[in-house]
Scaffold this motif. Structure first.
Motif, PDB file in Angstrom:
ATOM      1  N   LEU A 287     -12.000   3.287  13.056  1.00 41.59           N
ATOM      2  CA  LEU A 287     -13.333   3.044  12.512  1.00 41.59           C
ATOM      3  C   LEU A 287     -13.330   3.207  10.998  1.00 41.59           C
ATOM      4  CD1 LEU A 287     -16.234   2.345  13.231  1.00 41.59           C
ATOM      5  CD2 LEU A 287     -16.696   4.780  13.527  1.00 41.59           C
ATOM      6  N   ILE A 288     -12.390   4.012  10.494  1.00 41.95           N
ATOM      7  CA  ILE A 288     -12.181   4.137   9.052  1.00 41.95           C
ATOM      8  C   ILE A 288     -10.718   3.777   8.796  1.00 41.95           C
ATOM      9  CG2 ILE A 288     -12.409   5.611   7.004  1.00 41.95           C
ATOM     10  CD1 ILE A 288     -14.153   7.478   8.634  1.00 41.95           C
ATOM     11  N   PRO A 289     -10.440   2.509   8.583  1.00 43.25           N
ATOM     12  CA  PRO A 289      -9.037   2.121   8.376  1.00 43.25           C
ATOM     13  C   PRO A 289      -8.452   2.857   7.164  1.00 43.25           C
ATOM     14  CG  PRO A 289     -10.449   0.209   8.708  1.00 43.25           C
ATOM     15  CD  PRO A 289     -11.354   1.381   8.516  1.00 43.25           C
ATOM     16  N   PRO A 290      -7.156   3.178   7.200  1.00 47.19           N
ATOM     17  CA  PRO A 290      -6.198   2.725   8.208  1.00 47.19           C
ATOM     18  C   PRO A 290      -5.887   3.733   9.307  1.00 47.19           C
ATOM     19  CG  PRO A 290      -5.029   3.534   6.295  1.00 47.19           C
ATOM     20  CD  PRO A 290      -6.489   3.715   6.002  1.00 47.19           C
ATOM     21  N   GLU A 291      -6.496   4.959   9.310  1.00 49.36           N
ATOM     22  CA  GLU A 291      -5.975   5.993  10.197  1.00 49.36           C
ATOM     23  C   GLU A 291      -6.999   6.706  11.067  1.00 49.36           C
ATOM     24  OE1 GLU A 291      -3.894   8.667   7.674  1.00 49.36           O
ATOM     25  OE2 GLU A 291      -2.192   7.330   7.338  1.00 49.36           O
ATOM     26  N   ILE A 292      -8.271   6.717  10.710  1.00 53.39           N
ATOM     27  CA  ILE A 292      -9.251   7.524  11.440  1.00 53.39           C
ATOM     28  C   ILE A 292      -9.878   6.685  12.541  1.00 53.39           C
ATOM     29  CG2 ILE A 292     -11.391   8.834  11.270  1.00 53.39           C
ATOM     30  CD1 ILE A 292     -10.624   9.609   8.474  1.00 53.39           C
TER      31      ILE A 292
END
Length: 341
Positions: A287-292
């Protein structure tokens, strides 16, 4: 004690947010696209006709934007708190442009002497609102730096060559929706003009989709592997093939001497839906690229359950209103018809 809820409510909330975004893009996109096309319409009479075609429905479409923002705030507070500061400036530009556009829409039909001024204002508000949305999309896809659950980037990290490209792409896409809407709602010279413009815009949209589709994997090796590794390449190939088929059907429909009214508009919407699907495949489950991911950004389960009850009660009402409004005003708009609000 209430029984344990067995379904994945975070996934459901992700679907709800995605749905509200899709509804906003499709329903507000075509009337923003009309504004983008304004300078190329022949005269103020044709602009009157274009405005008259959306006058009964245009001001409800932003409801989906508000609903999506409220849902993001309630169900995914980390995403809201991170993405908002990352995109403060383009979102502020978008909101100011939408307000400016709304004022121009109302004032344009209340003056005669200054009508060209308000027509130009309507175009500028529509253009900058669309371009800002496209830039937010592009910078979102590129990724947002996060440290200690807070935005860790600068005020202008959103301003990149890729976000400029996606801004231009969305302008072309919304203009295509606006042109196909005019094909459905008008006749005569204005419809013929809209058909020609829609065909040129279709080529531009396809070019932008190709550029963005190649650019995104080059920016992120994970996305490249997801799309181009085997057997994913086989499984995901229907998406670009469906885009090509939809674009071909739209082109053939626009070449017909008498297009089947809403079919070009629905086909243009189909291209947007397929583009959204491709974006979801590339970014999922972040939902929060690139990791969350959606699960890391989600609110507590009890909060999600409480909010979902209200959202599920509200959505049918909104959908019923949309269906009723579009059904009532489904008829064509004659070129010499005056404005009715």
């Amino acid at each position: 004690m209430s029984p344990e809820i067995s379904f994945d409510i975070t996934f459901v909330w992700a679907g709800v947010i995605a749905f509200t975004v899709i509804m906003y893009v499709l329903l507000d996109g075509f009337d923003l696209g009309l504004g983008v096309l304004f300078p190329w319409l022949r005269d103020e009479r044709q602009r009157d006709t274009a405005m008259n075609s959306v006058a009964p429905i245009w001001d409800f479409n932003e409801t989906w934007l508000v609903l999506g923002g409220a849902g993001l705030f309630g169900a995914f507070p980390l995403a809201y708190a991170t993405l908002l500061p990352a995109f403060y400036l383009p979102l502020l530009i978008m909101l100011i442009a939408l307000v400016f556009r709304g004022v121009a829409f109302e004032f344009r039909f209340k003056v005669d002497k200054h009508k060209p001024f308000w027509s130009g204002s309507f175009f500028l508000g529509s253009f900058f609102a669309t371009f800002a949305q496209g830039m937010v999309l592009g910078s979102f896809v590129q990724g947002v730096p996060v440290e200690n659950r807070q935005y860790a980037g600068g005020a202008f990290d959103w301003l990149t060559p890729f976000s400029l490209a996606t801004g231009a792409a969305l302008v072309a896409g919304y203009a295509l929706l606006g042109a196909t809407w005019l094909v459905a709602k008008t006749s005569g010279a204005l419809q013929g003009w809209a058909k020609g413009v829609a065909m040129r815009l279709l080529l531009a949209v396809l070019a932008f989709m190709a550029v963005v589709s190649l650019w995104v994997p080059l920016m992120d090796a994970t996305i490249a592997e997801r799309w181009f590794s085997w057997p994913n390449l086989l499984y995901l190939s229907p998406v670009p093939l469906l885009v090509a088929a939809t674009a071909g059907a739209l082109w053939l429909e626009l070449r017909r001497p008498s297009p089947r009214r809403y079919r070009p508009f629905f086909l243009a919407m189909g291209m947007f839906l397929l583009g959204f699907l491709g974006l979801a495949i590339s970014l999922w489950p972040n939902l929060i690229p690139p990791e969350i991911s959606i699960y890391e950004a989600a609110a507590p389960r009890s909060s999600q359950v409480f909010l979902l009850v209200g959202m599920l009660a509200l959505l049918p009402v909104l959908l019923a209103y949309v269906a009723y409004t579009y059904w009532v005003f489904r008829g064509p708009v004659a070129e010499d018809e005056g404005y009715h609000h």
